[in-house]
Design a protein around this motif. Structure first.
Motif, mmCIF file in Angstrom:
data_model
loop_
_atom_site.group_PDB
_atom_site.id
_atom_site.type_symbol
_atom_site.label_atom_id
_atom_site.label_comp_id
_atom_site.label_asym_id
_atom_site.label_seq_id
_atom_site.Cartn_x
_atom_site.Cartn_y
_atom_site.Cartn_z
ATOM 1 N N LYS A 28 43.175 33.959 39.932
ATOM 2 C CA LYS A 28 42.007 34.840 39.948
ATOM 3 C C LYS A 28 42.076 35.905 41.041
ATOM 4 C CE LYS A 28 38.649 31.989 37.609
ATOM 5 N NZ LYS A 28 37.276 31.490 37.599
ATOM 6 N N ASP A 29 42.937 35.700 42.030
ATOM 7 C CA ASP A 29 43.080 36.695 43.088
ATOM 8 C C ASP A 29 44.347 37.535 42.917
ATOM 9 O OD1 ASP A 29 44.942 34.765 43.775
ATOM 10 O OD2 ASP A 29 44.308 34.625 45.883
ATOM 11 N N SER A 30 44.931 37.530 41.728
ATOM 12 C CA SER A 30 46.116 38.354 41.474
ATOM 13 C C SER A 30 45.726 39.831 41.477
ATOM 14 C CB SER A 30 46.749 37.989 40.126
ATOM 15 O OG SER A 30 45.944 38.456 39.052
ATOM 16 N N VAL A 31 46.709 40.684 41.680
ATOM 17 C CA VAL A 31 46.458 42.131 41.682
ATOM 18 C C VAL A 31 45.901 42.567 40.330
ATOM 19 C CG1 VAL A 31 47.526 44.406 41.904
ATOM 20 C CG2 VAL A 31 48.199 42.562 43.450
ATOM 21 N N ARG A 32 46.401 41.992 39.258
ATOM 22 C CA ARG A 32 45.923 42.371 37.921
ATOM 23 C C ARG A 32 44.443 42.028 37.752
ATOM 24 N NH1 ARG A 32 48.273 44.081 33.321
ATOM 25 N NH2 ARG A 32 50.353 43.710 34.159
ATOM 26 N N VAL A 33 44.055 40.842 38.157
ATOM 27 C CA VAL A 33 42.657 40.428 38.017
ATOM 28 C C VAL A 33 41.776 41.237 38.972
ATOM 29 C CG1 VAL A 33 41.042 38.488 38.239
ATOM 30 C CG2 VAL A 33 43.273 38.150 37.150
ATOM 31 N N HIS A 34 42.267 41.498 40.163
ATOM 32 C CA HIS A 34 41.525 42.338 41.105
ATOM 33 C C HIS A 34 41.280 43.723 40.479
ATOM 34 C CE1 HIS A 34 40.166 43.746 45.038
ATOM 35 N NE2 HIS A 34 40.914 44.808 44.852
ATOM 36 N N THR A 35 42.296 44.288 39.859
ATOM 37 C CA THR A 35 42.170 45.598 39.211
ATOM 38 C C THR A 35 41.167 45.542 38.068
ATOM 39 O OG1 THR A 35 44.442 46.115 39.842
ATOM 40 C CG2 THR A 35 43.472 47.452 38.086
ATOM 41 N N THR A 126 33.147 56.768 44.079
ATOM 42 C CA THR A 126 33.847 55.983 45.094
ATOM 43 C C THR A 126 34.411 54.686 44.518
ATOM 44 O OG1 THR A 126 31.813 54.919 45.896
ATOM 45 C CG2 THR A 126 32.472 56.980 46.959
ATOM 46 N N VAL A 127 33.677 54.052 43.616
ATOM 47 C CA VAL A 127 34.191 52.846 42.965
ATOM 48 C C VAL A 127 35.386 53.218 42.083
ATOM 49 C CG1 VAL A 127 33.641 50.975 41.347
ATOM 50 C CG2 VAL A 127 31.988 51.640 43.112
ATOM 51 N N CYS A 128 35.328 54.375 41.461
ATOM 52 C CA CYS A 128 36.440 54.852 40.638
ATOM 53 C C CYS A 128 37.695 55.056 41.488
ATOM 54 C CB CYS A 128 36.032 56.157 39.950
ATOM 55 S SG CYS A 128 37.122 56.651 38.627
ATOM 56 N N GLU A 132 41.223 53.200 41.118
ATOM 57 C CA GLU A 132 42.490 53.938 41.054
ATOM 58 C C GLU A 132 43.506 53.352 42.035
ATOM 59 O OE1 GLU A 132 44.123 58.538 41.401
ATOM 60 O OE2 GLU A 132 42.143 58.044 42.214
ATOM 61 N N ARG A 133 43.061 53.056 43.254
ATOM 62 C CA ARG A 133 43.974 52.464 44.237
ATOM 63 C C ARG A 133 44.498 51.115 43.751
ATOM 64 N NH1 ARG A 133 39.893 54.586 47.609
ATOM 65 N NH2 ARG A 133 39.000 52.514 47.987
ATOM 66 N N ASP A 146 51.087 55.143 32.630
ATOM 67 C CA ASP A 146 50.545 56.153 33.531
ATOM 68 C C ASP A 146 49.108 56.532 33.196
ATOM 69 O OD1 ASP A 146 52.917 56.338 34.965
ATOM 70 O OD2 ASP A 146 53.683 57.982 33.741
ATOM 71 N N HIS A 147 48.725 56.418 31.935
ATOM 72 C CA HIS A 147 47.428 56.933 31.501
ATOM 73 C C HIS A 147 46.218 56.280 32.174
ATOM 74 C CE1 HIS A 147 50.083 58.253 28.099
ATOM 75 N NE2 HIS A 147 49.562 59.379 28.544
ATOM 76 N N PRO A 148 46.203 54.966 32.412
ATOM 77 C CA PRO A 148 45.047 54.410 33.121
ATOM 78 C C PRO A 148 44.848 55.033 34.508
ATOM 79 C CG PRO A 148 46.227 52.658 32.021
ATOM 80 C CD PRO A 148 47.071 53.904 31.899
ATOM 81 N N ARG A 149 45.936 55.213 35.243
ATOM 82 C CA ARG A 149 45.829 55.833 36.573
ATOM 83 C C ARG A 149 45.351 57.273 36.452
ATOM 84 N NH1 ARG A 149 50.733 55.821 37.577
ATOM 85 N NH2 ARG A 149 51.063 58.043 37.279
ATOM 86 N N GLN A 150 45.892 58.021 35.507
ATOM 87 C CA GLN A 150 45.480 59.405 35.298
ATOM 88 C C GLN A 150 44.010 59.473 34.870
ATOM 89 O OE1 GLN A 150 48.375 60.456 32.358
ATOM 90 N NE2 GLN A 150 49.985 60.856 33.865
ATOM 91 N N TYR A 151 43.603 58.544 34.015
ATOM 92 C CA TYR A 151 42.231 58.540 33.524
ATOM 93 C C TYR A 151 41.239 58.355 34.668
ATOM 94 C CZ TYR A 151 38.150 57.513 30.676
ATOM 95 O OH TYR A 151 36.895 57.557 30.113
ATOM 96 N N VAL A 152 41.465 57.346 35.520
ATOM 97 C CA VAL A 152 40.502 57.118 36.599
ATOM 98 C C VAL A 152 40.566 58.223 37.649
ATOM 99 C CG1 VAL A 152 40.249 54.628 36.250
ATOM 100 C CG2 VAL A 152 42.003 55.474 37.804
#
Length: 184
Positions: A28-35, A126-128, A132-133, A146-152
């Motif tokens: 539950k604390d993985s980078v993917r779940v955090h994202t 700011t949450v966006c 993104e980070r 790439d599109h999710p990063r570009q979208y946010v």
């Protein structure tokens, strides 16, 4: 995509893991779940923004963005899956152009303030940026599109522009940062 949820309290996460959209489990604390959490929080704040008074056309565009954010979460939830495309990013570019066209050029920094709706749009911005980070961090360890990063990235810019639009809609204007303001 996945099955409909008929049981919310499954207890399968009691050991600190959660299921991804492909059926695999991860911490539950993985980078993917955090994202995923960052994107979900952003979508929730857009929902809060939708509680405010605004032009009907903007409301519909924000509802579409909520659906996009749900899809973006789906893409992050299923490793190797693609839901966000060039078309999603281009739509935000079009909205940026549309809403920025009637705004006066910025000559000073603005504060995240003004009307309640504008202030909530700033919170969305700011949450966006935080989402993104997280997407950037996820991309350093796992292959993502790439599109999710570009979208946010575009969405955070749009939320800045919308804060200005919403201040004007409420009869106000930008709240300018005053460098010379006496502090103390």
């Amino acid at each position: 995509m996945g099955n409909r949820l008929s049981k919310i309290a499954t207890r399968t996460g009691d050991n600190g893991t959660t299921g991804l959209g492909d059926g695999s489990r991860t911490e539950k604390d993985s980078v993917r779940v955090h994202t995923l959490g960052e994107v979900d929080e952003l979508n929730s704040f857009v929902g809060l923004l939708l509680c405010e008074d605004m032009p009907a056309e903007l409301r519909e565009e924000l509802v579409s963005i909520q659906h996009d954010l749900f899809d973006l979460g789906g893409e992050i939830c299923i490793p190797g899956y693609t839901l966000i495309t060039d078309d999603h990013v281009a739509r935000l570019d079009d909205l940026l152009e549309k809403y920025n066209a009637d705004l006066p050029p910025l000559k000073d920094f603005i504060l995240p303030a003004g009307s309640r709706a504008a202030s909530i749009a700033h919170v969305c911005r700011t949450v966006c940026r935080r989402a993104e980070r997280s997407i950037v961090t996820l991309g350093k360890t796992e292959t993502i599109n790439d599109h999710p990063r570009q979208y946010v990235n575009r969405l955070s810019d749009l939320m800045f522009v919308l804060s200005r639009v919403l201040n004007r809609f409420a009869g106000g204007s930008d709240v300018l940062w005053q460098h010379e303001r006496k502090r103390g």
